[in-house]
Write a protein that holds these residues in place. Structure first.
Motif, PDB file in Angstrom:
ATOM      1  N   ASP A 188       0.883  -1.292  -0.054  1.00  0.00           N
ATOM      2  CA  ASP A 188       0.080   0.107  -0.027  1.00  0.00           C
ATOM      3  C   ASP A 188       0.932   1.269  -0.034  1.00  0.00           C
ATOM      4  O   ASP A 188       0.483   2.303  -0.659  1.00  0.00           O
ATOM      5  CB  ASP A 188      -0.764   0.120   1.114  1.00  0.00           C
ATOM      6  CG  ASP A 188      -1.876  -1.044   1.411  1.00  0.00           C
ATOM      7  OD1 ASP A 188      -1.996  -1.744  -0.061  1.00  0.00           O
ATOM      8  OD2 ASP A 188      -2.503  -1.612   2.392  1.00  0.00           O
ATOM      9  N   GLU A 189       1.975   1.350   0.663  1.00  0.00           N
ATOM     10  CA  GLU A 189       2.799   2.418   0.967  1.00  0.00           C
ATOM     11  C   GLU A 189       4.246   1.869   0.414  1.00  0.00           C
ATOM     12  O   GLU A 189       5.096   1.462   1.361  1.00  0.00           O
ATOM     13  CB  GLU A 189       2.889   3.017   2.114  1.00  0.00           C
ATOM     14  CG  GLU A 189       1.546   3.552   2.579  1.00  0.00           C
ATOM     15  CD  GLU A 189       1.370   4.269   3.910  1.00  0.00           C
ATOM     16  OE1 GLU A 189       2.434   4.169   4.732  1.00  0.00           O
ATOM     17  OE2 GLU A 189       0.493   4.677   4.234  1.00  0.00           O
ATOM     18  N   PRO A 190       4.683   1.887  -0.781  1.00  0.00           N
ATOM     19  CA  PRO A 190       5.846   1.438  -1.303  1.00  0.00           C
ATOM     20  C   PRO A 190       7.079   2.525  -0.669  1.00  0.00           C
ATOM     21  O   PRO A 190       7.056   3.611  -0.725  1.00  0.00           O
ATOM     22  CB  PRO A 190       6.043   1.519  -2.612  1.00  0.00           C
ATOM     23  CG  PRO A 190       4.823   2.155  -3.144  1.00  0.00           C
ATOM     24  CD  PRO A 190       3.922   2.276  -2.018  1.00  0.00           C
TER      25      PRO A 190
ATOM     26  N   LEU B 169       6.388  -8.251   3.408  1.00  0.00           N
ATOM     27  CA  LEU B 169       6.950  -7.497   4.473  1.00  0.00           C
ATOM     28  C   LEU B 169       6.052  -6.294   5.169  1.00  0.00           C
ATOM     29  O   LEU B 169       6.560  -6.181   6.367  1.00  0.00           O
ATOM     30  CB  LEU B 169       8.209  -7.055   3.837  1.00  0.00           C
ATOM     31  CG  LEU B 169       9.263  -8.026   3.408  1.00  0.00           C
ATOM     32  CD1 LEU B 169      10.641  -7.350   2.812  1.00  0.00           C
ATOM     33  CD2 LEU B 169       9.817  -8.986   4.858  1.00  0.00           C
ATOM     34  N   GLU B 170       5.334  -5.696   4.296  1.00  0.00           N
ATOM     35  CA  GLU B 170       4.576  -4.793   4.686  1.00  0.00           C
ATOM     36  C   GLU B 170       3.496  -5.217   5.667  1.00  0.00           C
ATOM     37  O   GLU B 170       3.161  -4.510   6.978  1.00  0.00           O
ATOM     38  CB  GLU B 170       3.969  -4.052   3.768  1.00  0.00           C
ATOM     39  CG  GLU B 170       3.247  -2.772   3.969  1.00  0.00           C
ATOM     40  CD  GLU B 170       2.371  -2.046   2.764  1.00  0.00           C
ATOM     41  OE1 GLU B 170       2.229  -1.010   2.696  1.00  0.00           O
ATOM     42  OE2 GLU B 170       1.829  -2.820   2.128  1.00  0.00           O
ATOM     43  N   ARG B 171       3.075  -6.324   5.522  1.00  0.00           N
ATOM     44  CA  ARG B 171       2.243  -7.118   6.555  1.00  0.00           C
ATOM     45  C   ARG B 171       3.016  -7.652   7.654  1.00  0.00           C
ATOM     46  O   ARG B 171       2.224  -8.490   8.193  1.00  0.00           O
ATOM     47  CB  ARG B 171       1.274  -8.059   5.770  1.00  0.00           C
ATOM     48  CG  ARG B 171       0.539  -7.315   4.656  1.00  0.00           C
ATOM     49  CD  ARG B 171      -0.401  -8.304   3.971  1.00  0.00           C
ATOM     50  NE  ARG B 171      -1.259  -7.391   2.930  1.00  0.00           N
ATOM     51  CZ  ARG B 171      -2.539  -7.934   2.533  1.00  0.00           C
ATOM     52  NH1 ARG B 171      -2.942  -9.010   2.839  1.00  0.00           N
ATOM     53  NH2 ARG B 171      -3.121  -7.089   1.565  1.00  0.00           N
ATOM     54  N   ALA B 172       4.126  -7.377   8.183  1.00  0.00           N
ATOM     55  CA  ALA B 172       4.788  -7.775   9.302  1.00  0.00           C
ATOM     56  C   ALA B 172       4.939  -9.409   9.228  1.00  0.00           C
ATOM     57  O   ALA B 172       4.824  -9.802  10.200  1.00  0.00           O
ATOM     58  CB  ALA B 172       4.041  -7.471  10.291  1.00  0.00           C
ATOM     59  N   THR B 173       5.367  -9.853   7.799  1.00  0.00           N
ATOM     60  CA  THR B 173       5.841 -11.308   7.899  1.00  0.00           C
ATOM     61  C   THR B 173       7.124 -11.221   8.045  1.00  0.00           C
ATOM     62  O   THR B 173       8.022 -10.334   7.375  1.00  0.00           O
ATOM     63  CB  THR B 173       5.381 -11.788   6.445  1.00  0.00           C
ATOM     64  OG1 THR B 173       3.942 -11.487   6.221  1.00  0.00           O
ATOM     65  CG2 THR B 173       5.563 -13.467   6.350  1.00  0.00           C
ATOM     66  N   HIS B 174       7.828 -12.303   8.860  1.00  0.00           N
ATOM     67  CA  HIS B 174       8.876 -12.395   8.983  1.00  0.00           C
ATOM     68  C   HIS B 174       9.565 -13.018   7.950  1.00  0.00           C
ATOM     69  O   HIS B 174       9.257 -13.781   6.949  1.00  0.00           O
ATOM     70  CB  HIS B 174       9.283 -13.516  10.075  1.00  0.00           C
ATOM     71  CG  HIS B 174      10.598 -13.192  10.787  1.00  0.00           C
ATOM     72  ND1 HIS B 174      11.726 -14.015  10.208  1.00  0.00           N
ATOM     73  CD2 HIS B 174      11.090 -12.628  11.908  1.00  0.00           C
ATOM     74  CE1 HIS B 174      12.935 -13.719  10.737  1.00  0.00           C
ATOM     75  NE2 HIS B 174      12.471 -12.947  11.856  1.00  0.00           N
TER      76      HIS B 174
END
Length: 362
Positions: free
Chosen positions: A225-227, A267-272
């Motif tokens: 959503d926010e690169p 990664l933006e969705r807090a995935t490790h």
């Protein structure tokens, strides 16, 4: 000790005509004299039928008429289970080898007949109509028959011509059709033979129509959503590092630039990063022909949802229910619900009625 040779096999191989192939199968064809079934290559080499379906079709074709060929009956005769036999029968029914026809008996009972056709494509070809039977035409008079005058040849040339040149057949004039008499009905015209089709009938005609619904377009690669430059740099490093964990996944720079937005969305969705690496490198097909397409599919189909916020995890407060307490009437000692002590409804009405009567009397 020397290896024992099969003399019967050696003798059979010696009788095979022509030179033996250096590789592949060698056929020893021994003619059958009894207990054999003719199977066409259109069934034995059918490109869309499984080997189980071909074997079941050959078994059914070898059985006499009237034998039960249901799923349970075939399972009792064969080693395959009922599920594989049912799937094979559905394949044969889809390609026209097996058909189930409902028929009504003279008694009114409706039964289902199972019909097996050894050559279903022949049912689709037009049948040639039978030629009408005509009465024998009278033989022509011997005087009208054309006379053949053989050409004399020398003896050696005549023998050579008989060995090489076929004997010409004289073209005889067709016998004239006599006009119909008073007791002889007119013959119907003989229909011309059907012309051969320009294109031969296809070898396999499937009875199931092809699917007409178009396939939906593939889902696009997810994007953040926010690169940010940090997400782009971390996604590029993760994709470039995949070949250390799985050598099959060796991506080009073009593939990495194409897949970076999908990894950035993860990664933006807090995935490790370790979880993303395990998702992309676990259970790979062998051989892996298109690694970039596989990673695009996994990044799109397995995208996790965003993490919920703190307010989403809090339990909503249950609404407080206000309970009105019981009170005791000052006049009649009756219990009633009221936020404040006093009189019950009957006592209040009685007091109001009495005060109104007092005002009226005054």
């Amino acid at each position: 000790m020397d290896t024992q040779q099969n003399t019967a096999l050696t003798r059979a191989l010696a009788e095979v005509p022509g030179p033996l192939p250096t590789s592949g199968v060698i056929h020893i064809a021994i003619p059958h004299t009894d207990r054999f079934t003719i199977v066409g290559n259109h069934l034995a080499q059918h490109p869309d039928l499984s080997c189980t379906a071909v074997g079941i079709a050959v078994r059914i074709q070898s059985l006499p008429q009237g034998i039960e060929i249901g799923i349970k009956a075939l399972a009792a005769r064969c080693r395959e289970g009922e599920k594989r036999i049912a799937a094979a029968l559905r394949e044969l029914e889809a390609f026209g080898y097996l058909q189930r026809v409902r028929d009504r008996l003279p008694s009114g009972r409706v039964i289902t007949r199972t019909v097996f056709c050894n050559q279903p494509t022949a049912l689709l070809r037009p049948r040639r109509p039978a030629a009408p039977q005509h009465p024998a035409a009278p033989a022509p008079h011997p005087a009208q028959a054309p006379a053949e005058v053989p050409t004399p040849l020398p003896a050696p040339a005549k023998a050579q011509a008989q060995a090489q040149v076929p004997t010409p057949v004289p073209a005889t004039a067709p016998a004239p059709t006599p006009p119909p008499g008073p007791d002889m009905p007119a013959l119907p015209p003989v229909p011309p033979p059907p012309l051969s089709a320009a294109h031969p009938a296809p070898l396999f005609v499937p009875l199931v129509p092809p699917p007409t619904v178009p396939k939906p377009p593939p889902a696009p690669l997810p994007r953040p959503d926010e690169p940010t430059p940090e997400l782009d740099r971390a996604a590029t490093a993760l994709l470039s590092d995949l070949r250390r964990h799985a050598p099959q996944i060796t991506l080009s720079e073009t593939d990495i630039r194409h897949l970076v937005p999908g990894v950035a969305a993860w990664l933006e969705r807090a995935t490790h990063p370790d979880a993303i690496r395990r998702t992309l490198t676990t259970d790979l097909p062998h051989p892996l022909r298109h690694p970039a397409k596989l990673l695009k599919h996994r990044l799109t189909a397995l995208l996790p949802p965003p993490l919920p916020g703190a307010h989403d995890l809090t339990t909503p407060a249950r609404p407080r229910i206000t309970v009105t307490p019981f009170q005791t009437c000052d006049d009649c000692d009756r219990a009633f619900r009221s936020p404040t002590p006093g009189h019950c409804r009957d006592c209040r009405e009685h007091r109001e009625h009495r005060s109104e009567a007092t005002r009226t009397a005054a």
